[in-house]
Design a protein around this motif. Structure first.
Motif, PDB file in Angstrom:
ATOM      1  N   LEU A 198       0.839  -1.203   0.000  1.00 53.85           N
ATOM      2  CA  LEU A 198       0.000   0.000   0.000  1.00 53.85           C
ATOM      3  C   LEU A 198       0.872   1.251   0.000  1.00 53.85           C
ATOM      4  CD1 LEU A 198      -2.868   1.232   0.355  1.00 53.85           C
ATOM      5  CD2 LEU A 198      -2.471   1.163   2.786  1.00 53.85           C
ATOM      6  N   ALA A 199       1.916   1.238   0.825  1.00 50.99           N
ATOM      7  CA  ALA A 199       2.782   2.407   0.923  1.00 50.99           C
ATOM      8  C   ALA A 199       3.489   2.671  -0.404  1.00 50.99           C
ATOM      9  CB  ALA A 199       3.797   2.204   2.032  1.00 50.99           C
ATOM     10  N   PHE A 200       3.990   1.616  -1.068  1.00 51.30           N
ATOM     11  CA  PHE A 200       4.671   1.817  -2.354  1.00 51.30           C
ATOM     12  C   PHE A 200       3.704   2.387  -3.384  1.00 51.30           C
ATOM     13  CE2 PHE A 200       7.930  -1.498  -1.097  1.00 51.30           C
ATOM     14  CZ  PHE A 200       8.902  -0.554  -0.899  1.00 51.30           C
ATOM     15  N   GLN A 243       1.132   4.082  -2.809  1.00 54.52           N
ATOM     16  CA  GLN A 243       0.803   5.449  -2.431  1.00 54.52           C
ATOM     17  C   GLN A 243       1.894   6.404  -2.908  1.00 54.52           C
ATOM     18  OE1 GLN A 243      -2.049   5.959  -1.412  1.00 54.52           O
ATOM     19  NE2 GLN A 243      -1.913   8.154  -1.020  1.00 54.52           N
ATOM     20  N   ALA A 244       3.150   5.948  -2.810  1.00 52.15           N
ATOM     21  CA  ALA A 244       4.245   6.775  -3.312  1.00 52.15           C
ATOM     22  C   ALA A 244       4.056   7.016  -4.805  1.00 52.15           C
ATOM     23  CB  ALA A 244       5.582   6.100  -3.034  1.00 52.15           C
ATOM     24  N   VAL A 258       1.273   9.559  -5.336  1.00 45.75           N
ATOM     25  CA  VAL A 258       1.730  10.926  -5.079  1.00 45.75           C
ATOM     26  C   VAL A 258       2.560  11.427  -6.255  1.00 45.75           C
ATOM     27  CG1 VAL A 258       3.180  12.334  -3.589  1.00 45.75           C
ATOM     28  CG2 VAL A 258       1.679  10.629  -2.596  1.00 45.75           C
ATOM     29  N   LEU A 259       3.443  10.553  -6.747  1.00 41.68           N
ATOM     30  CA  LEU A 259       4.321  10.907  -7.861  1.00 41.68           C
ATOM     31  C   LEU A 259       3.500  11.285  -9.091  1.00 41.68           C
ATOM     32  CD1 LEU A 259       7.387  10.814  -8.581  1.00 41.68           C
ATOM     33  CD2 LEU A 259       6.929   8.628  -9.627  1.00 41.68           C
ATOM     34  N   LYS A 270       1.833  14.600  -8.575  1.00 46.87           N
ATOM     35  CA  LYS A 270       2.767  15.728  -8.512  1.00 46.87           C
ATOM     36  C   LYS A 270       3.190  16.181  -9.891  1.00 46.87           C
ATOM     37  CE  LYS A 270       4.270  16.914  -4.267  1.00 46.87           C
ATOM     38  NZ  LYS A 270       4.511  15.898  -3.245  1.00 46.87           N
ATOM     39  N   ALA A 317      -5.152   3.516  -4.151  1.00 49.61           N
ATOM     40  CA  ALA A 317      -5.493   2.322  -3.375  1.00 49.61           C
ATOM     41  C   ALA A 317      -6.919   1.879  -3.693  1.00 49.61           C
ATOM     42  CB  ALA A 317      -5.354   2.623  -1.885  1.00 49.61           C
ATOM     43  N   GLU A 318      -7.789   2.841  -4.016  1.00 48.15           N
ATOM     44  CA  GLU A 318      -9.176   2.462  -4.342  1.00 48.15           C
ATOM     45  C   GLU A 318      -9.211   1.541  -5.548  1.00 48.15           C
ATOM     46  OE1 GLU A 318      -9.677   6.634  -3.987  1.00 48.15           O
ATOM     47  OE2 GLU A 318      -8.727   5.598  -2.319  1.00 48.15           O
ATOM     48  N   LEU A 337     -15.667   1.437   1.795  1.00 48.78           N
ATOM     49  CA  LEU A 337     -16.181   1.830   0.477  1.00 48.78           C
ATOM     50  C   LEU A 337     -17.598   2.358   0.590  1.00 48.78           C
ATOM     51  CD1 LEU A 337     -15.208  -0.995  -2.023  1.00 48.78           C
ATOM     52  CD2 LEU A 337     -14.492   1.367  -2.059  1.00 48.78           C
ATOM     53  N   ILE A 363      -3.755   6.003   5.402  1.00 44.88           N
ATOM     54  CA  ILE A 363      -2.565   5.397   4.815  1.00 44.88           C
ATOM     55  C   ILE A 363      -1.328   5.756   5.638  1.00 44.88           C
ATOM     56  CG2 ILE A 363      -1.073   5.483   2.790  1.00 44.88           C
ATOM     57  CD1 ILE A 363      -3.663   5.512   1.157  1.00 44.88           C
ATOM     58  N   ILE A 422       1.253   3.374   7.912  1.00 48.74           N
ATOM     59  CA  ILE A 422       2.715   3.425   7.870  1.00 48.74           C
ATOM     60  C   ILE A 422       3.258   3.633   9.285  1.00 48.74           C
ATOM     61  CG2 ILE A 422       4.683   4.725   6.972  1.00 48.74           C
ATOM     62  CD1 ILE A 422       3.063   5.264   4.484  1.00 48.74           C
ATOM     63  N   ASP A 457       6.260  12.721   1.253  1.00 48.39           N
ATOM     64  CA  ASP A 457       5.597  11.417   1.205  1.00 48.39           C
ATOM     65  C   ASP A 457       6.567  10.310   0.812  1.00 48.39           C
ATOM     66  OD1 ASP A 457       3.514  12.961   1.837  1.00 48.39           O
ATOM     67  OD2 ASP A 457       2.426  12.750  -0.045  1.00 48.39           O
ATOM     68  N   PHE A 458       7.511  10.655  -0.103  1.00 49.83           N
ATOM     69  CA  PHE A 458       8.508   9.647  -0.486  1.00 49.83           C
ATOM     70  C   PHE A 458       9.435   9.322   0.653  1.00 49.83           C
ATOM     71  CE2 PHE A 458       7.444  11.567  -4.476  1.00 49.83           C
ATOM     72  CZ  PHE A 458       7.017  10.440  -5.117  1.00 49.83           C
ATOM     73  N   VAL A 500       7.894   6.848   2.792  1.00 48.47           N
ATOM     74  CA  VAL A 500       7.888   5.493   2.237  1.00 48.47           C
ATOM     75  C   VAL A 500       9.283   4.883   2.315  1.00 48.47           C
ATOM     76  CG1 VAL A 500       7.511   4.140   0.160  1.00 48.47           C
ATOM     77  CG2 VAL A 500       5.908   5.929   0.772  1.00 48.47           C
ATOM     78  N   LEU A 502       9.926   3.771   5.731  1.00 48.79           N
ATOM     79  CA  LEU A 502       9.219   2.510   5.951  1.00 48.79           C
ATOM     80  C   LEU A 502      10.029   1.336   5.407  1.00 48.79           C
ATOM     81  CD1 LEU A 502       6.525   1.039   6.708  1.00 48.79           C
ATOM     82  CD2 LEU A 502       5.924   1.292   4.317  1.00 48.79           C
TER      83      LEU A 502
END
Lengths: 407, 291
Positions: free
Chosen positions: A169-171, A173-174, A177-178, A181, A293-294, B107, B228, B232, B268-269, B272, B275
């Motif tokens: 999920l975190a990856f 999400q990155a 964001v990318l 952006k 993620a959705e 959902l 999210i 994390i 945000d990166f 991650v 993490l």
């Protein structure tokens, strides 16, 4: 001399008896011969004919004038209907790849959308900025998907179970964001990326060519189905299933679960990337939503709706999901619903509310999903499938649980 | 220097909100093994009800603000308790299904909030003091940061006291440590499950009201975005560890703030990457038990 000779014959006879014993043991270990080869043949033929027939039927749809009022927005040859069906097929392919992860290897990933997005965004970006044609660009993206999924998969698979879900999920999400952006004006940010049409063959561009895109989506889906079937039936697929049930045991048997899981992860990611590329062509662009993620959750929803562990379930789940999510929005605008009091109108006019509720109900009351429901209905009509169902109900996981409870 | 102080205090304020979400998640995971995807909707629900009640009572009065915090926490708690009783408890010990049910609930609930409150963000108003800034060593720090930090510290202290001093707290601690043993001793852990969900929901609802002031808006997706980062935070802190969650929330939020400011919006990166590093070096998190 003679003694040596006799000893020699003794040895050979001993060897022979050992060989004989091994043979006997092998025969004993062999699965019992099928007592009804005719029935087996029939079901095998049926197992080939039904999918082939379906593919032929789907391939002919753009040439036919069929309508299913309520389900399809128009007759089957109209671009609107073809687009919806093609979208359903693309999502079905993606759901199949998720099935490989979740249904076969038991890996609950919340970041699968990332690889779909790499296909969609990657193809657009590579065509636009490296000025490559469609086919070389697609090949390049496949290579990129292999490299990236190997790298991220190797990191995520350091953990298992729920932590694995969170890391993926975190990856993703990155990635999300990318994409939003918009670094170096590559992805188009919130607006999304537009398909660089100069590098795409003419017969794949434009509303009038929707049927070509439809056939492309169908071909993609068939390919995804064949590859998923092949991976699932390969040795790696079997080991992955064993790892899902009991990882420690597989380790004790001297196999390396990590490599097998990684292989499945990469295979699923590459299939998702391929479906993402078709998605880019079909929608003439990509939007950030496909990285979110959705999006992964919608794939999960399709797989669970159809029945975890069943390829046909994933397919049917995807079709049901896409058709419901598109048609329920139309349904909400019907006067019959618009005139309802707010308590009923608001929930009914939100497709995702209805889908979410159906999903919860399926998880709680219909563990096998639609595929399980199908088996149960068939069991009502024939005794043999009832036996199959009993067999199915006692999955290895259930047996392990029983075992745990007895202890 | 003033920038650093501003970033630090803002970061701790953000960490406070992360903690309010993450503490419930971490407790729930520690005790029940459930990754609660519906936690974000508890938060959004608390934020919306808090927003409505504040508007009804006069959002610029202190009474309205205090009641909105209370209502937010209550709304989150009730929603969470019902979720546990009606959905999660029926799937006892089937972790994947429990996760799936919370995903479905999230959902459905987000869609329902869309239908009720609309997809556009709403902008809450607050007592005038909250919108002002306080000068600390040359940095003008918005006052709502202090409220968030105070609230999070209060919640942390309250939960720690509850866990250490009460009988149910003891059962929950024991359950996190070894659930089968607690069950074997004849203690009904199901009440503890509901309790953990209720506490987590209350913290999330409170966090929702505070987050709506911190970010300046309420929307149905507010909870999902925060969720999210809360995930994390719980992984970095170590699943099931309250103290770990507290440390990791501040760490993650500070890293995010500083990276956003000094490394051109890469916060945000950076999170991650942190993490990934934590998982590769300490897979069970900062304060987690060894697996």
């Amino acid at each position: 001399m003679t003694t040596m000779n006799t000893r020699g014959t003794d040895e050979t006879s001993a060897e022979k008896s050992v060989e004989k014993k091994v043979d006997e043991m092998r025969t004993a270990a062999r699965p019992p011969l099928d007592t009804a080869p005719a029935g087996d043949l029939r079901s095998r033929a049926l197992g080939l004919i039904v999918p082939l027939g379906l593919v032929v039927l789907m391939a002919c749809l753009p040439l036919l004038n069929l309508s299913l009022p309520g389900v399809l927005p128009g007759a089957t040859y109209t671009p609107g209907t073809l687009h919806m069906l093609a979208l359903a097929m693309v999502m079905a392919g993606a759901a199949l790849s998720y099935h490989l992860l979740f249904g076969v290897a038991g890996l609950l990933s919340f970041g699968h959308a990332l690889y779909f997005a790499i296909g969609a965004y990657g193809l657009g970006i590579v065509m636009e900025h490296l000025e490559l044609g469609l086919v070389p660009a697609a090949l390049l993206i496949v290579v990129a998907a292999v490299v990236l999924s190997t790298l991220l998969g190797a990191i995520s698979l350091q953990v298992t179970g729920i932590p694995f879900a969170m890391v993926t999920l975190a990856f993703a999400q990155a990635g999300f964001v990318l994409v939003r952006k918009d670094p170096g004006r590559l992805t188009g940010g919130e607006e999304g990326l537009r398909l660089p049409t100069d590098y795409v063959p003419d017969w794949l561009v434009g509303v009038a060519d929707t049927r070509n895109l439809y056939w492309l989506a169908l071909a993609g889906l068939v390919l995804a189905f064949v590859v998923v079937t092949w991976v699932q039936r390969s040795r790696a697929g079997h080991v992955a299933e064993a790892v899902r049930e009991n990882e420690l045991r597989v380790q004790v048997l001297g196999m390396r679960p990590f490599l097998v899981k990684l292989a499945i992860f990469v295979a699923a990611s590459v299939i998702a990337a391929a479906m993402g590329m078709v998605h880019l062509l079909l929608n003439s662009g990509a939007v950030p939503h496909i990285t979110s993620a959705e999006f992964t959750i919608s794939l999960l929803l399709m797989v669970v709706l159809g029945g975890v562990g069943s390829r046909w379930g994933a397919l049917v789940g995807a079709f049901v999901y896409v058709i419901l999510s598109q048609r329920l929005a139309v349904l909400a605008q019907l006067p019959a619903i618009e005139n309802l009091p707010a308590v009923l109108r608001i929930p009914l006019s939100e497709p995702m509310f209805i889908l979410g509720t159906i999903f919860v109900l399926v998880v709680m009351f219909l563990p096998g999903g639609l595929a399980g429901l199908g088996l149960r209905v068939r069991a009502l009509f024939s005794r043999r499938s009832a036996a199959d169902l009993d067999e199915q109900a006692r999955t290895p996981e259930a047996l392990v649980q029983e075992d745990d409870q007895q202890r | 220097m003033s920038t650093v102080i501003l970033l630090a205090i803002t970061g701790v304020g953000l960490g406070a909100i992360y903690f309010l979400v993450a503490c419930g998640l971490s407790l729930i995971y520690g005790l029940m093994g459930v990754l609660n995807f519906a936690h974000g909707v508890f938060l959004a629900f608390g934020a919306f009800l808090g927003f409505e009640i504040a508007n009804a009572m006069g959002a610029t009065t202190w009474a309205g603000f205090a009641v909105s915090l209370l209502v937010g926490a209550l709304a989150g708690a009730v929603f969470a308790a019902l979720t546990e009783r009606i959905l999660v408890q029926r799937l006892y010990n089937r972790h994947i299904e429990q996760v799936l049910v919370t995903v479905g609930l999230a959902l459905a609930a987000v869609a329902l909030f869309d239908g009720i409150w609309g997809t556009d963000p709403r902008f809450p108003s607050a007592p005038a003091w909250l919108n002002e800034t306080t000068n600390i060593a040359g940095a003008n720090v918005p006052n709502d940061r202090f409220v968030a930090i105070l609230a999070a510290v209060a919640v942390l202290v309250a939960i720690v006291l509850f866990l250490k001093k009460t009988r149910y707290g003891m059962i929950i601690r024991a359950g996190v440590e070894n659930r089968s043993m607690v069950t074997a001793l004849g203690i009904d852990v199901r009440t503890a499950f509901t309790l953990v969900f209720t506490i987590g929901g209350a913290a999330a609802g409170l966090g929702g009201v505070l987050a709506s002031h911190y970010f300046g808006y309420v929307s149905p997706l507010l909870g999902q975005t925060l969720l999210i980062f809360a995930f994390i935070v719980t992984v970095i802190g170590g699943l099931g560890s309250l103290l770990g969650a507290a440390i990791a929330s501040v760490l993650v939020a500070l890293l995010q703030q500083f990276a956003n400011f000094y490394l051109s919006g890469t916060g945000d990166f950076a999170v991650v990457i942190l993490l990934a590093v934590v998982l590769l070096t300490r897979p069970s998190g900062l304060m987690g038990r060894k697996a």
